[in-house]
Design a protein around this motif. Structure first.
Motif, PDB file in Angstrom:
ATOM      1  N   ASP A  17     -22.467 -37.424   3.997  1.00  0.00           N
ATOM      2  CA  ASP A  17     -23.142 -36.915   5.197  1.00  0.00           C
ATOM      3  C   ASP A  17     -24.477 -37.625   5.444  1.00  0.00           C
ATOM      4  N   TYR A  18     -24.382 -38.922   5.777  1.00  0.00           N
ATOM      5  CA  TYR A  18     -25.584 -39.728   6.034  1.00  0.00           C
ATOM      6  C   TYR A  18     -26.408 -39.252   7.226  1.00  0.00           C
ATOM      7  N   PRO A  19     -25.773 -38.908   8.358  1.00  0.00           N
ATOM      8  CA  PRO A  19     -26.615 -38.483   9.492  1.00  0.00           C
ATOM      9  C   PRO A  19     -27.522 -37.303   9.130  1.00  0.00           C
ATOM     10  N   THR A  20     -26.969 -36.323   8.432  1.00  0.00           N
ATOM     11  CA  THR A  20     -27.801 -35.176   8.065  1.00  0.00           C
ATOM     12  C   THR A  20     -28.821 -35.565   6.987  1.00  0.00           C
ATOM     13  N   TYR A  21     -28.416 -36.473   6.092  1.00  0.00           N
ATOM     14  CA  TYR A  21     -29.364 -36.956   5.078  1.00  0.00           C
ATOM     15  C   TYR A  21     -30.633 -37.491   5.747  1.00  0.00           C
ATOM     16  N   TYR A  22     -30.461 -38.329   6.769  1.00  0.00           N
ATOM     17  CA  TYR A  22     -31.643 -38.884   7.437  1.00  0.00           C
ATOM     18  C   TYR A  22     -32.468 -37.784   8.107  1.00  0.00           C
ATOM     19  N   ALA A  23     -31.789 -36.823   8.709  1.00  0.00           N
ATOM     20  CA  ALA A  23     -32.511 -35.726   9.365  1.00  0.00           C
ATOM     21  C   ALA A  23     -33.313 -34.926   8.334  1.00  0.00           C
ATOM     22  N   VAL A  24     -32.697 -34.657   7.184  1.00  0.00           N
ATOM     23  CA  VAL A  24     -33.376 -33.893   6.132  1.00  0.00           C
ATOM     24  C   VAL A  24     -34.554 -34.709   5.585  1.00  0.00           C
ATOM     25  N   TYR A  25     -34.284 -35.982   5.322  1.00  0.00           N
ATOM     26  CA  TYR A  25     -35.337 -36.819   4.739  1.00  0.00           C
ATOM     27  C   TYR A  25     -36.550 -36.881   5.679  1.00  0.00           C
TER      28      TYR A  25
ATOM     29  N   GLY B 244     -42.879 -33.297  10.469  1.00  0.00           N
ATOM     30  CA  GLY B 244     -41.431 -33.480  10.362  1.00  0.00           C
ATOM     31  C   GLY B 244     -40.714 -32.407  11.166  1.00  0.00           C
ATOM     32  N   ASN B 245     -39.684 -32.798  11.869  1.00  0.00           N
ATOM     33  CA  ASN B 245     -39.019 -31.855  12.779  1.00  0.00           C
ATOM     34  C   ASN B 245     -37.770 -31.247  12.137  1.00  0.00           C
ATOM     35  N   MET B 246     -37.896 -29.960  11.768  1.00  0.00           N
ATOM     36  CA  MET B 246     -36.805 -29.290  11.074  1.00  0.00           C
ATOM     37  C   MET B 246     -35.601 -29.051  11.983  1.00  0.00           C
ATOM     38  N   SER B 247     -35.863 -28.948  13.287  1.00  0.00           N
ATOM     39  CA  SER B 247     -34.728 -28.586  14.150  1.00  0.00           C
ATOM     40  C   SER B 247     -33.725 -29.730  14.287  1.00  0.00           C
ATOM     41  N   THR B 248     -34.131 -30.970  13.967  1.00  0.00           N
ATOM     42  CA  THR B 248     -33.154 -32.064  14.036  1.00  0.00           C
ATOM     43  C   THR B 248     -32.054 -31.885  12.983  1.00  0.00           C
ATOM     44  N   ILE B 249     -32.380 -31.163  11.909  1.00  0.00           N
ATOM     45  CA  ILE B 249     -31.345 -30.909  10.897  1.00  0.00           C
ATOM     46  C   ILE B 249     -30.232 -30.060  11.523  1.00  0.00           C
ATOM     47  N   ALA B 250     -30.652 -29.006  12.207  1.00  0.00           N
ATOM     48  CA  ALA B 250     -29.672 -28.125  12.855  1.00  0.00           C
ATOM     49  C   ALA B 250     -28.859 -28.882  13.900  1.00  0.00           C
ATOM     50  N   GLU B 251     -29.551 -29.735  14.668  1.00  0.00           N
ATOM     51  CA  GLU B 251     -28.829 -30.491  15.707  1.00  0.00           C
ATOM     52  C   GLU B 251     -27.768 -31.400  15.087  1.00  0.00           C
ATOM     53  N   MET B 252     -28.151 -32.060  14.001  1.00  0.00           N
ATOM     54  CA  MET B 252     -27.217 -32.995  13.371  1.00  0.00           C
ATOM     55  C   MET B 252     -26.014 -32.251  12.789  1.00  0.00           C
ATOM     56  N   VAL B 253     -26.281 -31.130  12.122  1.00  0.00           N
ATOM     57  CA  VAL B 253     -25.177 -30.366  11.532  1.00  0.00           C
ATOM     58  C   VAL B 253     -24.257 -29.843  12.634  1.00  0.00           C
ATOM     59  N   ASN B 254     -24.850 -29.345  13.708  1.00  0.00           N
ATOM     60  CA  ASN B 254     -23.999 -28.833  14.791  1.00  0.00           C
ATOM     61  C   ASN B 254     -23.122 -29.932  15.378  1.00  0.00           C
ATOM     62  N   GLN B 255     -23.686 -31.116  15.544  1.00  0.00           N
ATOM     63  CA  GLN B 255     -22.871 -32.244  16.044  1.00  0.00           C
ATOM     64  C   GLN B 255     -21.729 -32.556  15.075  1.00  0.00           C
ATOM     65  N   ALA B 256     -22.048 -32.597  13.802  1.00  0.00           N
ATOM     66  CA  ALA B 256     -21.035 -32.947  12.805  1.00  0.00           C
ATOM     67  C   ALA B 256     -19.952 -31.863  12.736  1.00  0.00           C
ATOM     68  N   GLN B 257     -20.376 -30.612  12.828  1.00  0.00           N
ATOM     69  CA  GLN B 257     -19.391 -29.523  12.815  1.00  0.00           C
ATOM     70  C   GLN B 257     -18.427 -29.667  13.986  1.00  0.00           C
TER      71      GLN B 257
END
Ligand code: ABC
Ligand code: CA
Length: 488
Positions: A256-264, A273-286
């Motif tokens: 899960d590289y896209p979420t890795y970058y968002a988390v990092y 750092g923007n925490m909401s990008t993590i949620a956006e990335m996970v929702n896209q991947a889901q």
């Protein structure tokens, strides 16, 4: 083993050369030298208890086949990603019997073996640096391929936006070219399909990490996966869900590289750092991945990226980041050494020898953290029979961009990037409309065993302490006898 079987597990990633020596010695290991340091399969066998005691029930090891020998312009092939003869093993790591022993030692302990496999390329030292392709290499060393016509015409990848370039040009550079196999050629293709089938069966392998998967055409992968017959997770090194998504059809899933970058990025830039990008990335991947994010490999460190602690030293941030892979939808993967607080930066500094830690687990807060997270995930799986098939969801924290609240029942995980500084504070609020709890429910933070109680309407307000993460579980979801805050 199937993807569904793997979802219950958690994986410890080992760079074989850097984990342990079979003879128990502890030589020095200067990562900057890019040389073999002596780790081998027998060393892993000798230290399976160290891995299992932290709660892992699978390991991922470096590629196992024979690699280019001697020193290249990028050092030695200690990491295993430079295959030369795919029908022989890398004798630096041991014999065929040693690899079989590792596999059976794992199985005896109820653990799984994931092997890293390289299909995209092989490597040979150029025979004469003044000659040009195809004369440059001694193809007889490159087994079973043996001739220039098994390879794409030499060109180095120059445009990552051009997928034909990515697939048919070569990784590496003129100093160390990675000879790109002609995976449009049916002889090469059939060779690889039967190779993977035999490798899996010869060593009783349970899963595969598929290196450089984006560098081979997508329609190569379905038959590769069916010949493998076990869980396959593809390395698609990209920060973009839409690019990665199609590979989850041919192979079981992706790292899960896209979420890795968002988390990092969310955690290593202070409170900007923007925490909401993590949620956006996970929702896209889901939405876009086949099987959603249930089969992804979820990680925050690996052999290609700087360790967390090369960027952030605040242990509260480190613990927040380390929590992530264990509480979301994917299969958690921990890169060896993270539990020991290793701090190496980019490749090759992030490939430190684990034996230099003495495998010591006393007074190691991150070992304790990992142990708790593995135990919590196991408890979640047993407390909620649909845990593994329920999507993680995010509860909007509109008053702050520094907090994240993730629900995956029975987990409610609260993360923050504020850090441990005395001036920083963070809090989370979970409205009754989230529908998670009834009134006056007791929740236990399994990381501390502290409890909180919901309001009459089932809502919840929680403040962070020292910027630490919280993994809340209803008290009733904890086993009374278990080690995880069992007395609650
Ligand atoms: C050696 C030296 C390095 C030196 C390098 C040129 O040569 O050690 O110091 O810089 C192995 C070894 C490495 C070795 C390489 C090359 O071989 O482990 O030490 O580096 O000889 C896999 C493995 C990796 C392995 C190989 C090769 C492949 O995990 O350990 O490396 O078998 C690309 C590949 C990816 C590969 C990675 C190293 O390179 O796609 O499969 N990993 C962009 C591209 C990516 C690219 C990445 C890095 O750059 O899109 O395709 O990965 O070059 C995001 C963007 C991404 C972007 C990243 C950086 O940022 O969305 O697109 O990735 O935001
Ligand atoms: Ca290729």
């Amino acid at each position: 083993a199937s993807a569904d079987d793997w979802t219950k597990r958690s994986v410890y990633q080992v760079v074989t050369d850097r984990f342990a020596l079979g003879n128990g010695s502890s030589p020095s290991c200067d990562t900057s030298q890019k040389k073999y340091c002596g780790g081998n399969w027998q060393g892993i066998i000798n230290h399976l208890d160290y891995i299992q005691d932290m709660g892992f029930d699978a390991i991922w090891i470096s590629p196992v086949v024979e690699n280019v020998q001697g020193t290249t312009t990028e050092g030695e092939a200690y990491h295993g990603y430079w295959p030369q003869n795919i029908n022989s093993l890398n004798t630096n790591f041991g014999s065929a019997d040693d690899l079989k022993s590792l596999s059976s030692a794992l199985h005896d302990k109820g653990m799984h073996l994931m092997v890293d496999v390289v299909v995209n390329h092989v490597v040979a030292n150029p025979t004469n640096t003044s000659s040009v392709w195809p004369e440059t290499f001694d193809y007889s060393l490159l087994q079973p391929f043996g001739a220039a016509n098994s390879f794409h015409t030499q060109c180095f990848i120059s445009d990552y936006n051009n997928q034909t370039d990515v697939e048919q040009c070569w990784l590496g550079d003129s100093g160390l070219p990675l000879l790109d196999l002609d995976t449009e050629n049916s002889t090469v293709v059939d060779t690889m399909y039967s190779w993977i089938k035999n490798l899996v069966s010869d060593y009783d392998i349970d899963g595969l990490r598929v290196d450089t998967a984006k560098h081979i055409r997508q329609d190569f992968w379905p038959d590769f996966a069916s010949n493998a017959g076990v869980y396959t997770v593809a390395e698609i090194l990209i920060g973009n869900v839409t690019y990665a998504a199609p590979y989850t059809k041919g192979l079981d899933s992706v790292l899960d590289y896209p979420t890795y970058y968002a988390v990092y990025n969310a955690f290593t830039n202070g409170t900007s750092g923007n925490m909401s990008t993590i949620a956006e990335m996970v929702n896209q991947a889901q939405d876009q991945y086949n099987h959603g994010t249930f089969y992804v490999g979820s990680f925050v460190e690996n052999q290609d990226n700087p360790r967390i602690q090369s960027t952030v030293s605040d242990q509260a941030i480190v613990k927040n980041m380390m929590t992530w892979p264990f509480i979301n939808d994917g299969i958690p993967i921990l890169y060896y050494g993270q539990e020991q607080g290793y701090q190496g930066g980019n490749d090759p500094a992030n490939r430190e020898a684990l034996w230099l830690s003495g495998f010591n687990t006393e007074n190691k807060p991150l070992v304790t953290h990992v142990k708790t997270l593995n135990a919590a995930r196991k408890q979640a799986i047993s407390a909620n029979s649909s845990f593994l098939t329920t999507k993680a969801s995010f509860i909007s924290q509109s008053s702050s961009t520094s907090t994240l609240a993730i629900s995956k029942p029975p987990f409610l995980t609260l993360l923050t990037n504020v850090g441990s500084g005395s001036s920083s504070s963070a809090s989370w609020s979970i409205p009754s409309s989230a529908g998670l709890y009834s009134g006056k429910e007791t929740l236990v933070d399994v990381l501390t065993c502290d409890t909180v109680t919901t309001e009459d309407d089932g809502s919840l307000s929680v403040s962070a302490s020292g910027g630490l993460p919280k993994v809340l579980m209803p008290a009733e979801a904890l086993s009374k006898s278990g080690s995880l805050c069992g007395s609650q």
